[in-house]
Design an enzyme around this catalytic site. Structure first.
Site, PDB file in Angstrom:
ATOM      1  CE  LYS A  79      68.814   9.564  68.739  1.00 27.66           C
ATOM      2  NZ  LYS A  79      69.715  10.086  69.799  1.00 27.66           N
ATOM      3  NE  ARG A 106      65.456  12.551  58.998  1.00 24.45           N
ATOM      4  CZ  ARG A 106      66.453  12.595  59.889  1.00 24.45           C
ATOM      5  NH1 ARG A 106      66.295  12.020  61.085  1.00 24.45           N
ATOM      6  NH2 ARG A 106      67.588  13.198  59.585  1.00 24.45           N
ATOM      7  N   GLY A 122      70.364  16.706  69.347  1.00 20.40           N
ATOM      8  CA  GLY A 122      70.947  17.498  68.278  1.00 20.40           C
ATOM      9  C   GLY A 122      70.151  17.379  66.998  1.00 20.40           C
ATOM     10  CG  ASP A 162      75.246   8.663  65.271  1.00 21.10           C
ATOM     11  OD1 ASP A 162      75.987   9.597  65.622  1.00 21.10           O
ATOM     12  OD2 ASP A 162      74.097   8.843  64.811  1.00 21.10           O
ATOM     13  NE  ARG A 176      79.056  10.178  70.395  1.00 19.19           N
ATOM     14  CZ  ARG A 176      77.875  10.116  69.781  1.00 19.19           C
ATOM     15  NH1 ARG A 176      77.814   9.894  68.474  1.00 19.19           N
ATOM     16  NH2 ARG A 176      76.761  10.271  70.468  1.00 19.19           N
TER      17      ARG A 176
END
Length: 746
Positions: free
Chosen positions: A331, A336, A404, A625, A656
């Site tokens: 992702k 980018r 985000g 992540d 989280r």
């Protein structure tokens, strides 16, 4: 937003429907079919239609006058032509009960509200304007269809003083007829309908009229293709009704006609001048927008209201994980590639693009700023770059869904553009802090307004000159670093960023791949403004963050053997592999190679007996992540796992750390939450229960992995956002051995 019918009793006792055309007759028929009222009384100026209504069973009773229809009714529905509304209101006013609900079915709401105010002096609390978004070219009582509203929307436009009970009763009636009820303001309704309904009808009427006047009119209609017939079908609608609608919603219709006329003029000019680039840009943007909004409306895209499109994972315990798969493209790199490709000079071709909703939001945003983008089609995208200074002002806010990354990187790109812009997102993104990018951008000279607490939407004032700065980041964040480096492309002088710990360096690598010099000195990256980007080819590797769920799954599930292909192995992203290996995971790295400046490899992972560790703090930014699913690995390991230095996890899509601790507690697993981490005693039994994901896709997928070692079923709520980063998760999970079933959604 719709509500559910929870009461089997009729919504009303006696309903009077004034006007037995298609809509009025269909509503009467639906009320009778679904027993939504004790009695349906109809009135129509056409005595033959009224008698036919009784004969066909559309209504229970035919009223001889408006007085006879309205007296004693607790719901009165005006289904008359828009321009007849005021006259009918004046006639029924003396007979209308003070507690009766009054509504209409007209296509314009401002005119109805104006008529009500003129007759009653104000809009009474029990007057609820309405508009069913349903219809047919047919008209009259014979066209009445009790199923006309099934699976259609009904818009109600209650005033601020509207009676909540009356609104609830009317909503229940429409829902009982099979419709989904939405509410909005009168003004907003008329603007939306002018664009989505009124303008298309006007164009259809005009086009058919124009072509009918051509010399070859017979052949034009004889050889017309299906698309022409489908589009011009609406020109067979009732001319009198549409005459009324256009005159009643004049201002909104004129605004959207002017907008359309301007854009049509630009297309005419492009054709006259042989300007293929403009045609391709408009057509590709329109095609993408059609697909984009179709997904939105069918509940497949990020902008769907998750409370309306609830998705639940139902997990059965146990299973082995086996197979040979490739997870979706990275992702971060997909984002980018679109951004830098759009700002490059020339055509950039991207392979392996992640067609998840976050990445598609970035793609759509650049289309909204005038960039021609072909695709995506099977992961292939072609971007016709406009150069660093070629973006055009978007027509409205740029909606970034749940991304985000998109919002923070766009903030940097847009800070120096000559036009104003606004960045917005969904409910989840709107809670996330943006001060961490807004503050240093302001130090560079940007003018950015945020909502309370530094949260979205971000309103960025155009025409600002940026100056390069040096910024020592207080918290390691690849998004903040990338934001400032992208702003630095437009700044006077050098912009440098020093990070307290290594973060992913995709932006630096890709900038260099596009021919823009990035100087790196230890923890500092620097760019000098004034350069340019050259288009190229990008092959997006599989996302290691997506692979992480399967790395953990195959490690903890017995008798597992899984191969993951073409996984990105960027040194700033492999923390999950390093941590799992320290825990004893059996992960082989095969076929290592470098493609487009990014290292990739195939990974083979087999079941292993994991043990708890103190996670090295230098690995935390490299796996930020992936920690939710690493918490599942820690729960299944022997011994204690300790995480420190992970404050960043508290400001992701959710907190989280706390959300994972709460979910584990629901499954009988005890943890100790600390300000910057968590302590997990491994070897605890994962039980059965219901887990709240708080609309965080990584939480949802992590607890799906937990089911492989659970002793009973696990229900995971709020899973619709999984498609934001991993569109094929459920299919790949089933393919490799998860016992997963979804409920809800589309």
């Amino acid at each position: 937003m719709g509500t559910k019918v929870v009461d089997s009793a009729p919504a009303f006792q006696r309903v009077a429907i004034i006007g037995l055309g298609l809509i009025g007759g269909s509503l009467a028929s639906a009320i009778r079919k679904h027993q939504l009222a004790d009695c349906v009384v109809g009135f129509d100026q056409r005595a033959d239609e009224l008698a036919l209504g009784v004969e066909l069973g559309v209504i229970d009773q035919a009223a001889s006058s408006l007085q006879a229809a309205v007296e004693g009714s607790d719901l009165v529905v005006l289904a008359v032509p828009v321009r007849a509304t005021r006259s009918v209101l004046e006639q029924i006013k003396p007979w209308l009960s003070n507690d009766a609900v009054l509504t209409d079915v007209g296509s314009t709401k401002t005119s109805f509200a104006t008529d009500v105010e003129a007759v009653f002096g104000a809009i009474p609390p029990n007057v609820i304007p309405g508009h069913p978004i349903a219809g047919s070219e047919k008209s009259g009582i014979r066209a009445a269809n009790p199923d006309l509203f099934a699976n259609h929307k009904v818009i109600l436009t209650p005033a601020d003083n509207a009676d909540r009970v009356s609104l609830a009763r009317l909503s229940r009636l429409w829902e009982g007829a099979g419709a989904t009820v939405l509410t909005m303001s009168v003004a907003y309704h008329d603007e939306v309908l002018a664009a989505t309904s009124h303008l298309p009808h006007l164009i259809a009427f005009s086009l058919v009229d124009t072509l009918a006047g051509e010399d070859e009119n017979l052949d034009i209609f004889r050889y017309a293709a299906g698309g022409f017939r489908d589009f011009t079908r609406i020109a067979a609608s009732d001319p009198v009704m549409w005459h009324d609608i256009f005159l009643s919603n004049r201002d909104a219709v004129l605004r959207v006609i002017d907008h359309f006329t301007h854009d049509l003029g630009e297309l005419r000019g492009a054709i006259a001048e042989g300007d293929g680039a403009t045609l391709l840009r408009v057509f590709s943007r329109a095609k993408a927008a059609r697909e984009h909004f179709t997904k939105m409306l069918s509940g497949q895209a990020y902008v769907t209201n998750n409370s309306d499109q609830q998705v639940i994972f139902q997990m059965q315990p146990g299973g082995s994980v086996r197979g040979d798969i490739r997870v979706p493209g990275d992702k971060s790199i997909s984002h980018r590639s679109i951004m830098l490709g759009a700002l490059a000079e020339g055509v950039t071709e991207v392979k392996g693009f992640l067609e998840g909703e976050d990445s598609l939001a970035t793609l759509q945003a650049f289309r909204d700023m005038g960039v021609t983008i072909e695709g995506p089609e099977n992961g292939l995208v072609r971007i016709h770059g406009v150069g660093l200074h070629g973006l055009q002002a978007p027509r409205g806010p740029l909606y970034l869904g749940n991304s985000g990354t998109g919002m923070r990187l766009f903030a940097g790109l847009l800070a120096a553009q000559p036009f104003d812009s606004e960045l917005s997102g969904d409910t989840s993104l709107s809670k996330r802090p943006m001060g961490r990018v807004a503050d240093p951008l302001r130090a560079m000279g940007a003018v950015i307004d945020t909502a309370e607490g530094g949260r979205p939407p971000l309103k960025i004032k155009g025409g600002q000159s940026l100056n390069g700065i040096h910024y020592d980041m207080p918290v390691a964040s690849a998004q903040v670093k990338s934001c400032l480096l992208l702003a630095g492309l437009y700044a006077d002088g050098a912009t440098s960023v020093t990070e307290p710990a290594p973060t992913r360096d995709h932006t630096e690598r890709m900038l260099q791949g596009f021919g823009y010099d990035v100087q790196r000195d230890g923890a500092t990256a620097k760019v000098v403004g004034g350069g340019k980007l050259e288009a190229g080819v990008i092959d997006v590797p599989a996302d290691i963050s997506s692979a992480a769920f399967f790395l953990v799954a195959a490690s903890i599930a017995p008798d597992s053997d899984l191969t993951l292909r073409h996984v990105g192995m960027n040194p700033t992203r492999v923390g999950v592999i390093n941590i799992l290996r320290q825990m004893g995971a059996n992960i082989e790295v095969l076929e290592e190679r470098v493609i487009g400046g990014e290292p990739v490899a195939d990974l083979r992972v087999r079941s292993a007996e994991l043990h708890g560790i103190e996670i090295p703090e230098d690995q935390v930014p490299l796996a930020i992540d992936e920690f939710p699913v690493l918490f599942i690995a820690a729960t299944c390991a022997k011994g204690r796992t300790v995480l420190r230095g992970a404050e960043e996890l508290r400001v992701k899509e959710s907190d989280r750390i706390q959300v994972m601790a709460d979910g584990l507690a629901e499954l009988g697993v005890e943890t100790t939450v600390t300000p910057d981490g968590i302590i997990i005693e491994g070897g605890q039994t994962i039980g059965s229960g219901t887990v709240e994901s708080h609309e965080d896709h990584r939480i949802s997928m992590s607890f799906a992995v937990a089911s492989l070692r659970a002793t009973g079923p696990i229900t995971i709520n709020d899973c619709s956002n999984v498609t934001t980063s991993f569109p094929d998760f459920v299919e790949l999970a089933k393919q490799t051995g998860f016992n997963i079933r979804t409920e809800g959604g589309s």
